[in-house]
Write an enzyme that holds these catalytic residues in place. Structure first.
Site, mmCIF file in Angstrom:
data_model
loop_
_atom_site.group_PDB
_atom_site.id
_atom_site.type_symbol
_atom_site.label_atom_id
_atom_site.label_comp_id
_atom_site.label_asym_id
_atom_site.label_seq_id
_atom_site.Cartn_x
_atom_site.Cartn_y
_atom_site.Cartn_z
ATOM 1 N N LYS A 44 0.797 -1.234 0.000
ATOM 2 C CA LYS A 44 0.000 0.000 0.000
ATOM 3 C C LYS A 44 0.834 1.291 0.000
ATOM 4 O O LYS A 44 0.430 2.311 0.544
ATOM 5 C CB LYS A 44 -0.992 0.054 1.180
ATOM 6 N N THR A 47 2.794 1.013 -5.048
ATOM 7 C CA THR A 47 3.298 0.001 -5.986
ATOM 8 C C THR A 47 2.642 0.129 -7.358
ATOM 9 O O THR A 47 3.325 0.240 -8.382
ATOM 10 C CB THR A 47 2.977 -1.423 -5.454
ATOM 11 N N TRP A 49 0.974 2.440 -8.736
ATOM 12 C CA TRP A 49 1.269 3.739 -9.370
ATOM 13 C C TRP A 49 2.612 3.672 -10.110
ATOM 14 O O TRP A 49 2.722 3.960 -11.302
ATOM 15 C CB TRP A 49 1.301 4.808 -8.277
ATOM 16 N N LYS A 100 6.643 -7.148 -9.731
ATOM 17 C CA LYS A 100 6.273 -6.506 -8.461
ATOM 18 C C LYS A 100 6.609 -7.443 -7.306
ATOM 19 O O LYS A 100 6.451 -8.655 -7.432
ATOM 20 C CB LYS A 100 4.770 -6.237 -8.475
ATOM 21 N N HIS A 102 6.687 -7.490 -2.656
ATOM 22 C CA HIS A 102 6.676 -6.788 -1.361
ATOM 23 C C HIS A 102 7.735 -7.389 -0.434
ATOM 24 O O HIS A 102 7.667 -7.185 0.784
ATOM 25 C CB HIS A 102 5.310 -6.941 -0.686
ATOM 26 N N ARG A 125 6.017 4.909 1.687
ATOM 27 C CA ARG A 125 4.946 5.884 1.943
ATOM 28 C C ARG A 125 4.857 6.098 3.445
ATOM 29 O O ARG A 125 5.150 5.170 4.221
ATOM 30 C CB ARG A 125 3.627 5.296 1.430
ATOM 31 N N SER A 133 -4.515 2.644 4.454
ATOM 32 C CA SER A 133 -4.736 2.031 3.150
ATOM 33 C C SER A 133 -4.775 0.504 3.272
ATOM 34 O O SER A 133 -5.647 -0.160 2.691
ATOM 35 C CB SER A 133 -3.608 2.462 2.195
ATOM 36 N N MET A 230 -5.810 6.733 -14.136
ATOM 37 C CA MET A 230 -5.729 5.282 -13.957
ATOM 38 C C MET A 230 -7.109 4.696 -13.653
ATOM 39 O O MET A 230 -7.412 3.575 -14.063
ATOM 40 C CB MET A 230 -4.702 4.931 -12.867
ATOM 41 N N ARG A 250 -7.848 3.708 -4.699
ATOM 42 C CA ARG A 250 -8.877 4.157 -3.755
ATOM 43 C C ARG A 250 -8.864 5.675 -3.720
ATOM 44 O O ARG A 250 -9.226 6.336 -4.653
ATOM 45 C CB ARG A 250 -8.637 3.495 -2.382
ATOM 46 N N LYS A 251 -8.376 6.257 -2.598
ATOM 47 C CA LYS A 251 -8.403 7.723 -2.510
ATOM 48 C C LYS A 251 -7.119 8.356 -3.029
ATOM 49 O O LYS A 251 -7.121 9.446 -3.572
ATOM 50 C CB LYS A 251 -8.618 8.136 -1.059
ATOM 51 N N GLY A 252 -6.005 7.697 -2.746
ATOM 52 C CA GLY A 252 -4.725 8.165 -3.267
ATOM 53 C C GLY A 252 -4.323 9.548 -2.795
ATOM 54 O O GLY A 252 -3.823 10.353 -3.574
HETATM 55 S S1 PPS Z 1 -0.530 -2.941 -3.208
HETATM 56 O O1 PPS Z 1 -1.724 -3.800 -3.026
HETATM 57 O O2 PPS Z 1 0.378 -3.054 -2.067
HETATM 58 O O3 PPS Z 1 0.148 -3.185 -4.477
HETATM 59 O O4 PPS Z 1 -1.096 -1.465 -3.214
HETATM 60 P P1 PPS Z 1 -0.295 -0.158 -3.682
HETATM 61 O O5 PPS Z 1 -0.482 0.017 -5.128
HETATM 62 O O6 PPS Z 1 1.079 -0.176 -3.150
HETATM 63 O O7 PPS Z 1 -1.034 0.984 -2.899
HETATM 64 C C1 PPS Z 1 -2.372 1.348 -3.141
HETATM 65 C C2 PPS Z 1 -2.489 2.789 -2.710
HETATM 66 O O8 PPS Z 1 -1.897 3.635 -3.714
HETATM 67 C C3 PPS Z 1 -2.883 4.541 -4.193
HETATM 68 N N1 PPS Z 1 -2.654 4.839 -5.610
HETATM 69 C C4 PPS Z 1 -2.367 6.073 -6.070
HETATM 70 N N2 PPS Z 1 -2.188 7.242 -5.420
HETATM 71 C C5 PPS Z 1 -1.938 8.326 -6.175
HETATM 72 N N3 PPS Z 1 -1.870 8.308 -7.526
HETATM 73 C C6 PPS Z 1 -2.038 7.156 -8.217
HETATM 74 N N4 PPS Z 1 -1.982 7.141 -9.525
HETATM 75 C C7 PPS Z 1 -2.298 5.971 -7.478
HETATM 76 N N5 PPS Z 1 -2.518 4.668 -7.813
HETATM 77 C C8 PPS Z 1 -2.732 3.996 -6.660
HETATM 78 C C9 PPS Z 1 -4.192 3.800 -3.961
HETATM 79 O O9 PPS Z 1 -5.295 4.665 -4.016
HETATM 80 C C10 PPS Z 1 -3.940 3.224 -2.582
HETATM 81 O O10 PPS Z 1 -3.932 4.215 -1.558
HETATM 82 P P2 PPS Z 1 -5.217 4.579 -0.665
HETATM 83 O O11 PPS Z 1 -4.698 5.483 0.415
HETATM 84 O O12 PPS Z 1 -5.781 3.306 -0.142
HETATM 85 O O13 PPS Z 1 -6.148 5.303 -1.589
#
Ligand code: PPS
Length: 288
Positions: A44, A47, A49, A100, A102, A125, A133, A230, A250-252
């Site tokens: 979370k 990744t 992104w 990918k 972890h 993060r 998250s 995305m 999700r919210k990002g």
């Molecule tokens: S995982 O399952 O570990 O691979 O998840 P991971 O991708 O690492 O993390 C998911 C969180 O990243 C947010 N996210 C983004 N944030 C900003 N911009 C972009 N483009 C983006 N893409 C994914 C995603 O919303 C998750 O965060 P939260 O806080 O839950 O929204």
């Protein structure tokens, strides 16, 4: 309520494999190739992104609705999962492989030959947003598949602090990779920095991968990798077709944790998670 396997000292979700010894063996003996690119994170942390940015850098800014698990497979569940492993064979996948993971620094596959090392992009993060998250993600998995955490946030936050969640302690994971931030084949990025200036980070990633891109392409990739962009291609990130939305998008935002943290919890995080960073020089933004 969440069940794990211990794989090489790392907690991974039980649904990744039916045979933990086989998975441990697969990971320990996984042979990297010099042109592999790993995106590694504590769960979370951004990744998906960074995977999308890397994939677009390798594909001249193309946007694909092919499921990202095929474009950019996830090592631990793909390795020996009875269904995924049949669909994706990491060992015969054509180069350059984008992978990918972890895994922790010490368990991530690497070449024994110093001159044959592949590249690793590590994304970290801030732990408060990461914990929130992860809570939403595992809660959703629990509702959809019965395999995940199903309980209150406060208790989950305690499990996170105590390392009783998938991939164990956030602080150990991040600090171990941070120690290697200056290795020539490691690029250490922070989620919050990508938020502050995405085009510059697309450029930094492209440079690290020896893929110099035009300004026009860098800006286009940055535009195509915002969360909104995305989400328009959400089908690529769904884990199952019947899902209404992808749990990976999700919210990002940076700072969402503030609606979840009581002053007591915040104090515990400061003492038990963040204090460990003090001597490392690693700092995070908690709001921007
Ligand atoms: S995982 O399952 O570990 O691979 O998840 P991971 O991708 O690492 O993390 C998911 C969180 O990243 C947010 N996210 C983004 N944030 C900003 N911009 C972009 N483009 C983006 N893409 C994914 C995603 O919303 C998750 O965060 P939260 O806080 O839950 O929204």
């Amino acid at each position: 309520s969440e069940k794990f396997w211990d794989i090489l000292g790392v907690k991974v979700p039980e649904f990744f494999t039916k045979d933990p010894a086989l998975l441990a063996d697969y990971i320990s003996n996984f042979e990297t190739r010099p042109d592999d690119v790993f995106v590694v994170t504590y769960p979370k942390s951004g990744t998906t992104w960074v995977q999308e940015i890397v994939w677009q850098i390798y594909n001249e800014g193309a946007v694909s609705s092919v499921k990202h698990v095929f474009r950019f497979p996830f090592l631990e569940p793909t390795a020996t999962h009875e269904k995924l492993a049949e669909l994706i064979d990491l060992k015969t996948m054509p180069s350059p492989r984008l992978i990918k993971s972890h895994l922790t620094y010490s368990t991530t596959p690497r070449s024994t030959n110093k001159d044959d090392q592949c590249k690793y992009i590590y994304v970290a993060r801030n732990p408060k947003d990461t914990a929130v998250s992860l809570f939403h993600f595992t809660e959703r998995l629990s509702k959809e598949t019965g395999s995940g955490y199903n309980g209150p946030w406060e208790f989950f936050a305690k499990l996170f602090i105590e390392g009783n969640v998938i991939y164990d302690f956030w602080k150990d994971h991040v600090i171990d990779w941070w120690k290697h931030k200056d290795d020539p084949n490691v690029l250490f990025l922070k989620y919050e920095d990508l938020h502050k200036d995405l085009p510059s980070h697309v450029r930094i990633i492209a440079k690290f991968l020896n893929k110099p891109l035009s300004d026009e392409l860098i800006n286009r990739i940055a535009e195509q990798c915002t969360l909104e962009a995305m989400k328009k291609n959400e089908i690529s990130y769904k884990m199952r077709d019947e899902q209404e939305s992808s749990p990976l998008l999700r919210k990002g935002v940076v700072g969402g944790w503030k609606s979840y943290f009581t002053p007591e919890l915040n104090e515990r995080f400061e003492k038990e998670v963040l204090a460990k960073l003090e001597e490392t020089g690693l700092e995070f933004d908690f709001e921007i």
